[in-house]
Design an enzyme around this catalytic site. Sequence first.
Site, PDB file in Angstrom:
ATOM      1  N   ASP A 123      -7.475   0.463  -4.019  1.00 54.64           N
ATOM      2  CA  ASP A 123      -6.363   1.091  -4.881  1.00 54.64           C
ATOM      3  C   ASP A 123      -6.339   0.998  -6.148  1.00 54.64           C
ATOM      4  OD1 ASP A 123      -5.227   2.006  -2.378  1.00 54.64           O
ATOM      5  OD2 ASP A 123      -3.975   0.174  -2.278  1.00 54.64           O
ATOM      6  N   LYS A 144      -4.613   7.076  -5.693  1.00 57.97           N
ATOM      7  CA  LYS A 144      -4.348   8.264  -6.563  1.00 57.97           C
ATOM      8  C   LYS A 144      -4.975   8.178  -8.020  1.00 57.97           C
ATOM      9  CE  LYS A 144       0.034   9.132  -5.782  1.00 57.97           C
ATOM     10  NZ  LYS A 144       1.566   9.091  -5.844  1.00 57.97           N
ATOM     11  N   MET A 255       8.649  -0.193  -7.379  1.00 58.32           N
ATOM     12  CA  MET A 255       8.525   1.564  -7.004  1.00 58.32           C
ATOM     13  C   MET A 255       9.830   1.925  -7.545  1.00 58.32           C
ATOM     14  SD  MET A 255       6.486   1.724  -3.483  1.00 58.32           S
ATOM     15  CE  MET A 255       7.358   0.436  -2.708  1.00 58.32           C
TER      16      MET A 255
END
Length: 344
Positions: A123, A144, A255
């Site tokens: 990641d 991402k 987050m």
Amino acid sequence: MQLTIDLTGRDVLVTGSAHSARQAVRRYEAAGAVVHRLSVPEGGPDDGPLPERPFLVAAVDDGQSGWEPLLERCRTAGIPVATEPAAGEPGHVTLVGGGPGVLDLLTIGAVNALRDADVVFYDRLAPYAELAQLTSAELVDVGKRPGHHKVAQCDIEKLMVDAALTGKNVVRLKGGDPYVFGRGGEEVSACVQAGVPVRVISGVTSAISVPAAAGIPVTHREVSHMFTVVSGHAPLTEKEHTHLAGLGGTIVVLMGIGTLPQLAAGLRRAGMDPAMPMAVVERGYRPGQRTTIAELGTIESAAAGCTNPAVLVIGEVVRVAEANRNHAEASADLNRLAASLLEA
Ligand code: SAH
């Protein structure tokens, strides 16, 4: 002891069975060496042909005892012998916690697992920039990327399982700790269901290490004797705000940038003091690390420009960091003053 040698263009003899030596061969090739192989300790103890005098012998411990006479001959001939670990059992998955993104905070277990991997699925929050230094494995980015979509969780699980079923040593490298908002449990279940052996190497979670990067201890004697780690992925319920506000300890939110206004307002509604100190630590341990300090009542506007990845800290411990910083700055000022007085 660790020694770094430039092996570019040097002949290196790698001993050991094909299976055990595969990763060592890749490592030496990646280092630019000209790799020669000997996979069976043939020729008998004393009279087997030594391939051209190598610069170095990398002896992979493949469990066969027959190598020792050959290695002894090399040592006698003045050829350095480096011992190399054998590649691990094939066909298993290791979930590795990569810490908050710096090599310093990788565990020795993580470094060993990376070295033994044939393929690494990583990641963006893991320390990916330096991965090529740590492993000769194939590196697959499943995080991402700007302009790209993240690989879906079920596809990551399938990739891991399929790679292990073809006999590869798979490392799944995740940011922080695999079991803290990392979907590590789901990935372990996917392996178990597919009959693939799996293990987990814990990592340094950003919940503790990112506040630390800003000088904030999550607990502090007589200030806070507990900390609660919360996901800000979705807004909390009113009940959760009430419980959190009532705990009186440190609240750490991961987050949490997207839901920060809801969280601050919810905690205020639940009776938390609007003067409660709060910090937003962005990009811990990375270039551009930044800490924004405000109060529960003012954080929304103070943190308006903050972006992910960031860790929020709510609690009196934020003042400990401020006090330490002020103290450090004051002593630095005093030192400068003393130095200038001495010069004058
Ligand atoms: N398993 C991870 C957390 C995954 S959730 C762990 O234990 O750390 C992802 C969140 O972690 C981000 O949104 C952010 O809140 C936090 N995070 C991870 N690395 C970070 C870093 N270097 N700086 C700031 N926040 C970070």
